[in-house]
Design a protein around this motif. Structure first.
Motif, PDB file in Angstrom:
ATOM      1  N   GLN A  85      31.241  45.378  50.467  1.00 60.27           N
ATOM      2  CA  GLN A  85      30.661  45.862  51.716  1.00 60.27           C
ATOM      3  C   GLN A  85      30.419  44.723  52.692  1.00 60.27           C
ATOM      4  O   GLN A  85      30.587  44.879  53.906  1.00 60.27           O
ATOM      5  CB  GLN A  85      29.348  46.595  51.432  1.00 60.27           C
ATOM      6  N   ALA A  86      30.050  43.553  52.158  1.00 63.84           N
ATOM      7  CA  ALA A  86      29.713  42.424  53.021  1.00 63.84           C
ATOM      8  C   ALA A  86      30.944  41.635  53.454  1.00 63.84           C
ATOM      9  O   ALA A  86      30.974  41.094  54.567  1.00 63.84           O
ATOM     10  CB  ALA A  86      28.736  41.502  52.304  1.00 63.84           C
ATOM     11  N   THR A  87      31.953  41.541  52.596  1.00 64.22           N
ATOM     12  CA  THR A  87      33.091  40.654  52.875  1.00 64.22           C
ATOM     13  C   THR A  87      34.415  41.394  53.058  1.00 64.22           C
ATOM     14  O   THR A  87      35.384  40.797  53.546  1.00 64.22           O
ATOM     15  CB  THR A  87      33.266  39.637  51.733  1.00 64.22           C
ATOM     16  N   GLY A  88      34.488  42.657  52.627  1.00 63.34           N
ATOM     17  CA  GLY A  88      35.745  43.380  52.680  1.00 63.34           C
ATOM     18  C   GLY A  88      36.720  42.998  51.589  1.00 63.34           C
ATOM     19  O   GLY A  88      37.879  43.421  51.602  1.00 63.34           O
ATOM     20  N   ASN A  89      36.257  42.203  50.629  1.00 62.92           N
ATOM     21  CA  ASN A  89      37.114  41.727  49.530  1.00 62.92           C
ATOM     22  C   ASN A  89      36.701  42.426  48.238  1.00 62.92           C
ATOM     23  O   ASN A  89      35.609  42.188  47.719  1.00 62.92           O
ATOM     24  CB  ASN A  89      36.970  40.209  49.388  1.00 62.92           C
ATOM     25  N   LEU A  90      37.577  43.300  47.722  1.00 61.45           N
ATOM     26  CA  LEU A  90      37.295  43.983  46.460  1.00 61.45           C
ATOM     27  C   LEU A  90      37.739  43.082  45.316  1.00 61.45           C
ATOM     28  O   LEU A  90      38.939  42.868  45.107  1.00 61.45           O
ATOM     29  CB  LEU A  90      38.030  45.321  46.404  1.00 61.45           C
ATOM     30  N   SER A  91      36.770  42.536  44.575  1.00 58.85           N
ATOM     31  CA  SER A  91      37.111  41.564  43.536  1.00 58.85           C
ATOM     32  C   SER A  91      36.046  41.571  42.445  1.00 58.85           C
ATOM     33  O   SER A  91      34.854  41.728  42.714  1.00 58.85           O
ATOM     34  CB  SER A  91      37.207  40.163  44.148  1.00 58.85           C
ATOM     35  N   PHE A  92      36.511  41.393  41.203  1.00 58.45           N
ATOM     36  CA  PHE A  92      35.619  41.211  40.055  1.00 58.45           C
ATOM     37  C   PHE A  92      35.556  39.736  39.649  1.00 58.45           C
ATOM     38  O   PHE A  92      34.993  39.422  38.604  1.00 58.45           O
ATOM     39  CB  PHE A  92      36.126  42.038  38.861  1.00 58.45           C
ATOM     40  N   ASP A  93      36.127  38.862  40.450  1.00 56.98           N
ATOM     41  CA  ASP A  93      36.230  37.462  40.060  1.00 56.98           C
ATOM     42  C   ASP A  93      34.894  36.739  40.173  1.00 56.98           C
ATOM     43  O   ASP A  93      34.129  36.958  41.121  1.00 56.98           O
ATOM     44  CB  ASP A  93      37.271  36.757  40.925  1.00 56.98           C
ATOM     45  N   TYR A  94      34.635  35.871  39.218  1.00 55.26           N
ATOM     46  CA  TYR A  94      33.370  35.122  39.141  1.00 55.26           C
ATOM     47  C   TYR A  94      33.088  34.365  40.431  1.00 55.26           C
ATOM     48  O   TYR A  94      31.979  34.415  40.972  1.00 55.26           O
ATOM     49  CB  TYR A  94      33.461  34.157  37.960  1.00 55.26           C
ATOM     50  N   HIS A  95      34.095  33.650  40.946  1.00 52.78           N
ATOM     51  CA  HIS A  95      33.892  32.825  42.136  1.00 52.78           C
ATOM     52  C   HIS A  95      33.557  33.669  43.357  1.00 52.78           C
ATOM     53  O   HIS A  95      32.741  33.266  44.195  1.00 52.78           O
ATOM     54  CB  HIS A  95      35.140  31.979  42.397  1.00 52.78           C
ATOM     55  N   ASP A  96      34.172  34.843  43.471  1.00 53.29           N
ATOM     56  CA  ASP A  96      33.893  35.714  44.613  1.00 53.29           C
ATOM     57  C   ASP A  96      32.496  36.309  44.530  1.00 53.29           C
ATOM     58  O   ASP A  96      31.850  36.546  45.568  1.00 53.29           O
ATOM     59  CB  ASP A  96      34.933  36.834  44.688  1.00 53.29           C
ATOM     60  N   LEU A  97      32.014  36.575  43.324  1.00 55.16           N
ATOM     61  CA  LEU A  97      30.715  37.239  43.164  1.00 55.16           C
ATOM     62  C   LEU A  97      29.538  36.267  43.177  1.00 55.16           C
ATOM     63  O   LEU A  97      28.392  36.704  43.280  1.00 55.16           O
ATOM     64  CB  LEU A  97      30.698  38.040  41.859  1.00 55.16           C
ATOM     65  N   LEU A  98      29.810  34.967  43.062  1.00 55.03           N
ATOM     66  CA  LEU A  98      28.713  33.999  43.029  1.00 55.03           C
ATOM     67  C   LEU A  98      27.867  34.025  44.301  1.00 55.03           C
ATOM     68  O   LEU A  98      26.673  33.739  44.259  1.00 55.03           O
ATOM     69  CB  LEU A  98      29.268  32.579  42.819  1.00 55.03           C
TER      70      LEU A  98
END
Length: 518
Positions: free
Chosen positions: A204-217
């Motif tokens: 919702q905040a970035t528009g990037n759908l990802s389960f990756d650790y670096h993206d979720l940090l």
């Protein structure tokens, strides 16, 4: 072997080895045992090779909030959902993989003569559970992490349900296996809700759908503190059940009492460490502000668990249940170490996890050897065993001394560093926790006195440890002494990873960002 494939190999070797064990049983009962032994020895050997080739003291120094990995692999899996097969290794995960490989060898070795039924299927479940654990330590895609987190439960269920023993309390192995599965499966599903919510907040905040650790940090920057607390608790509950933390601990004594020896070594030595690893790797960095808010509660839960486990250990007559309750007590120290946030404490925590895994593994192996000879785990049926064995009693005494933190053993180093570092942060909690070490001495002495001394039921000599059994246990003794006398190599390997976790957990200036209310 190519460096680009070595992390995949660490996971695949137990899975392929387990399948070969199952298929190889038709050629003879000994074939699965040797395949399993070579498979886990290969995992341990690969871990040692990675240790020798890497510089882990600097491997996980952070760049911003993002850790730098010593080794990393990434493969496309489900790109439309932002899911990939993303594996990474730093000092912390390397040490956990080494512990898994070592205790995997021990689990195979200690069950060599104990398991006589469906030997191939037994080793398939044992190796697949270990492969799932290694996957947990290496996966940094949250979907992949959850897959391994849940997958490793199924083989352990079968280990307890099919090859377990009836407990002294009369409960069946099916009851213990089902209780273990329900507790851990239900808590894992709670974590899944938190993972999905975290992914949606980031999307919702970035528009990037990802389960990756670096993206979720960085996702916590886009949350209100209340939402961060709620999502942090979904992770904490899952890890608290597996650690386990009182009051969600009751599956552990039952599972240990009914599990075969290899299952107990797997549970106490390795499985509990996945929970501590999850708190360090995911709960603290993903939710730093909420974790700081929750830290006093978590540490008081640790204090309660330390005393609760120790007092319950006093009351046990089943030697395996006694050792199981000591694990609950020692995991209280781990919880205090995790939430103290002091680098000295965090490094002591790594030593403590290794030491507890090795010490508990050694104790359960010896409990299994006692059961094979006496056909009982009831301490009231023992007594006087010192005169009926040559090697087993002094080895049991050594592990009991290590369990209470005797200087010269790795347990002492771990507890000392945890308490020394925590004293700077939470002196009152540290003083209370230190006083509990007296209780550790009491329950260790009770176990030794009831089993080895006093009036025995018989004076007949019993078969002593075989060369195989003696080799397994003495190697664990040597490792505990080495880490107790010279822990610096482990501290060097863990330094980079733990300093990175500390930086992610401690308060830091964050750029202003929109928040999402719960």
């Amino acid at each position: 072997m190519s460096q680009t494939m070595i992390l995949s190999a660490l996971i695949l070797i137990p899975f392929i080895g387990g399948l070969l064990c199952w298929l190889g049983e038709r050629l003879g009962a000994g074939i699965p045992r040797w395949i399993a032994l070579f498979s886990m020895a290969a995992v341990f050997g690969l871990g040692v090779m990675l240790w020798m080739q890497g510089d882990y003291s600097l491997a996980n120094q952070t760049v911003g909030a993002h850790p730098q990995w010593q080794l990393e692999e990434r493969y496309t899996w489900i790109p439309h959902l932002g899911v990939s097969i993303h594996l990474a290794l730093d000092g912390l995960s390397l040490l956990m993989v080494l512990l898994t490989g070592l205790l995997g060898v021990m689990a195979v070795g200690c069950s060599w003569t104990e398991i006589q039924r469906h030997v191939g299927f037994f080793h398939l479940n044992l190796l697949w559970s270990l492969g799932g654990v290694i996957g947990v330590f290496l996966a940094i895609d949250m979907f992949l992490f959850f897959f391994f987190w849940e997958m490793m439960l199924v083989p352990i269920y079968f280990l307890i349900a099919l090859w377990g023993h009836k407990g002294a309390d009369g409960k069946s192995r099916i009851h213990a296996a089902t209780k273990f599965f329900i507790f851990t499966q239900a808590s894992g599903l709670i974590m899944l809700v938190g993972v999905l919510a975290l992914v949606l907040v980031n999307y919702q905040a970035t528009g990037n759908l990802s389960f990756d650790y670096h993206d979720l940090l960085n996702a916590h920057q886009y949350m209100s503190l209340d939402l961060q607390k709620v999502l942090m608790l979904t992770f904490f509950i899952a890890f608290a059940v597996k650690l386990p933390i009182v009051p969600v601990h009751s599956w552990l004594p039952d599972a240990h009492a009914q599990a075969p020896t290899a299952g107990s070594v797997d549970l106490a030595g390795i499985l509990l460490k996945t929970a501590a690893y999850g708190l360090l790797r995911f709960a603290l960095p993903f939710f730093p502000e909420a974790s700081q808010w929750f830290a006093p509660i978590a540490m008081w839960l640790g204090i309660f668990g330390i005393f609760y486990g120790a007092f319950l250990a006093f009351a046990q007559t089943d030697i395996k249940r006694l050792v199981a309750y000591t694990s609950i007590s020692h995991m209280g120290f781990v919880l205090i170490g995790i939430y103290s946030g002091n680098l000295l404490t965090l490094q002591g925590l790594v030593i403590q996890m290794l030491a507890h895994g090795i010490c508990a593994g050694g104790l359960f192996i010896l409990c299994g050897q006692l059961y094979e000879r006496l056909h009982t785990r009831d301490l009231r049926e023992m007594g006087g065993l010192w005169g009926r064995f040559t090697y087993l009693p002094p080895l049991l005494m050594f592990f009991a001394a290590a369990l209470l933190g005797m200087p010269g053993t790795a347990n002492f180093v771990g507890e000392f560093l945890i308490l020394l570092g925590a004293f700077k942060v939470v002196p009152v909690i540290t003083i209370i926790a230190t006083s509990s070490l007296i209780l550790a001495g009491v329950y260790s002495l009770i176990m030794i006195h009831r089993a080895l001394f006093g009036k025995g039921k018989s004076e007949e000599q019993l078969p002593d440890l075989s060369g195989r059994e003696l080799g397994l246990v003495v190697s664990l003794v040597a490792i505990l002494l080495f880490l107790g006398l010279y822990p610096q190599p482990v501290l060097n390997v863990s330094h980079g990873a733990m300093s990175g976790i500390q930086q992610a957990y401690l308060p830091s200036l964050m750029p202003t960002a929109p928040t999402i209310a719960p």
